[in-house]
Scaffold this active site. Structure first.
Site, PDB file in Angstrom:
ATOM      1  N   SER A 169       0.850  -1.183   0.000  1.00 33.34           N
ATOM      2  CA  SER A 169       0.000   0.000   0.000  1.00 33.34           C
ATOM      3  C   SER A 169       0.886   1.233   0.000  1.00 33.34           C
ATOM      4  CB  SER A 169      -0.880   0.005   1.253  1.00 33.34           C
ATOM      5  OG  SER A 169      -1.455   1.266   1.486  1.00 33.34           O
ATOM      6  N   TYR A 195       0.735   0.057  10.875  1.00 39.82           N
ATOM      7  CA  TYR A 195       0.280  -0.327   9.537  1.00 39.82           C
ATOM      8  C   TYR A 195       1.348  -0.003   8.496  1.00 39.82           C
ATOM      9  CZ  TYR A 195      -2.495  -0.450   5.244  1.00 39.82           C
ATOM     10  OH  TYR A 195      -2.960  -0.721   3.973  1.00 39.82           O
TER      11      TYR A 195
END
Length: 333
Positions: A169, A195
């Protein structure tokens, strides 16, 4: 083995391709025939994974979907048309024993695995830990997929021409890996830093894996699919979702592929492009976006591209060494 012998030789720059940010999964898969090939998709029953599974089955592949909740997965996948075949097997990425059992079942099947698509993951979750005390996002998004790849390695090598796709991502730009405190034992837990760290790990894993797999015909790729509203955002509040700019004034999803705001079909396109594109034959270890190899990120001009720390061979080797120590697993280089 040193980083000089395992790093990628593929340049981290865009190549000629007929696809772009707005391309759909259907466009990418047009004319692709996967008859007789075995594919594994983690999280292949929801979001991007579900669309990926549908197109792989439509291309004739036998698809094994690894899912934590097998019943829910079978319901979601019911009625997917062939000519391929879809089956579900239970696997919880944060549970080492579950990953080992799944991997063993795949290897014992005796069929080569042509594609492993590591699509499952968690994002910005509250602090959780695996059985060994490792922070949950890192344990799920990276360590679980590391264990899975190592566990089915013989089946990947047997294919002679396999790809391992890791869904990363642009979140990797939030944070690199803090090798001194990956598990937030000494620093305060920050769900977004955790994350970002796990998404950087996805990209570095693909780089290190590619160096080891190249001579066996196993190539690794990572990618950013786009900013897409899926179940991945389940831990976010409405205000947090709105802060990403993905909704218009009426609360509907904004679509602007060039800016990364995509439909799920457009997001899955890059996953499937990495998995099947002939333009990537002989290449590997690269981070991709918009159905192409991504260029380097320049923070002064936006978020497109990949941060240098996510494609650093030395950091990739450091991550691999640590992952091997923490799991007791590796692949035959």
């Amino acid at each position: 083995m040193t980083s000089t012998t395992t790093c990628t030789t593929t340049a981290q720059y865009p190549i000629a391709t007929s696809f772009n940010a707005a391309s759909s999964a259907a466009e990418v898969m047009a004319g692709i025939d996967l008859t007789g090939h075995l594919v594994i998709v983690t999280g292949g029953h929801s979001g991007l994974g579900l669309i990926t599974t549908r197109h792989l089955a439509a291309a004739g592949a036998r698809v094994i979907v690894a899912a934590r909740d097998a019943g829910r997965a079978r319901t979601a996948l019911a009625g997917i048309p062939g000519p391929g075949h879809v089956e579900v097997r239970e696997m919880d990425l944060i549970d080492p024993a579950s990953v080992e059992a799944f991997s063993r079942s795949v290897v014992e099947d005796g069929q080569a695995v042509a594609l492993l698509i590591n699509c499952a993951g968690v994002m910005a979750s509250p602090l959780m830990r695996d059985i060994d005390g490792h922070e949950g996002q890192f344990a799920t998004n990276h360590l679980g997929h590391y264990r899975l790849t190592c566990g089915i390695w013989p089946a990947l090598v047997a294919a002679g021409n396999a790809r391992v796709i890791s869904v990363s991502s642009r979140g990797h730009q939030i944070a690199g890996i803090d090798f001194e405190d990956i598990d937030f034992q000494r620093r305060p837990y920050d769900k977004w830093v955790a994350y970002g760290q796990s998404k950087t790990a996805n990209a570095l894993f693909a780089l290190a894996l590619d160096g080891r797999g190249r001579k066996h015909g196993v190539r690794g790729f990572s990618l950013h699919p786009g900013q897409i509203l899926t179940d991945l955002s389940r831990h976010l509040s409405p205000d947090e979702i709105a802060a990403f700019g993905v909704l218009d004034e009426q609360g509907n999803q904004r679509l602007d592929p060039a800016a990364g705001l995509k439909t799920p079909e457009q997001g899955a396109a890059t996953v499937l492009w990495c998995a099947t594109s002939r333009a990537l034959d002989g290449k590997g270890g690269v981070y991709c976006e918009d159905c192409n190899i991504a260029g380097p990120n320049d923070p002064r001009t936006g978020r497109a591209g990949v941060a240098s720390r996510a494609v650093d061979p030395q950091l990739a080797e450091r991550l691999w060494t640590l992952s091997k120590q923490w799991t007791g697993l590796t692949v035959t280089a």
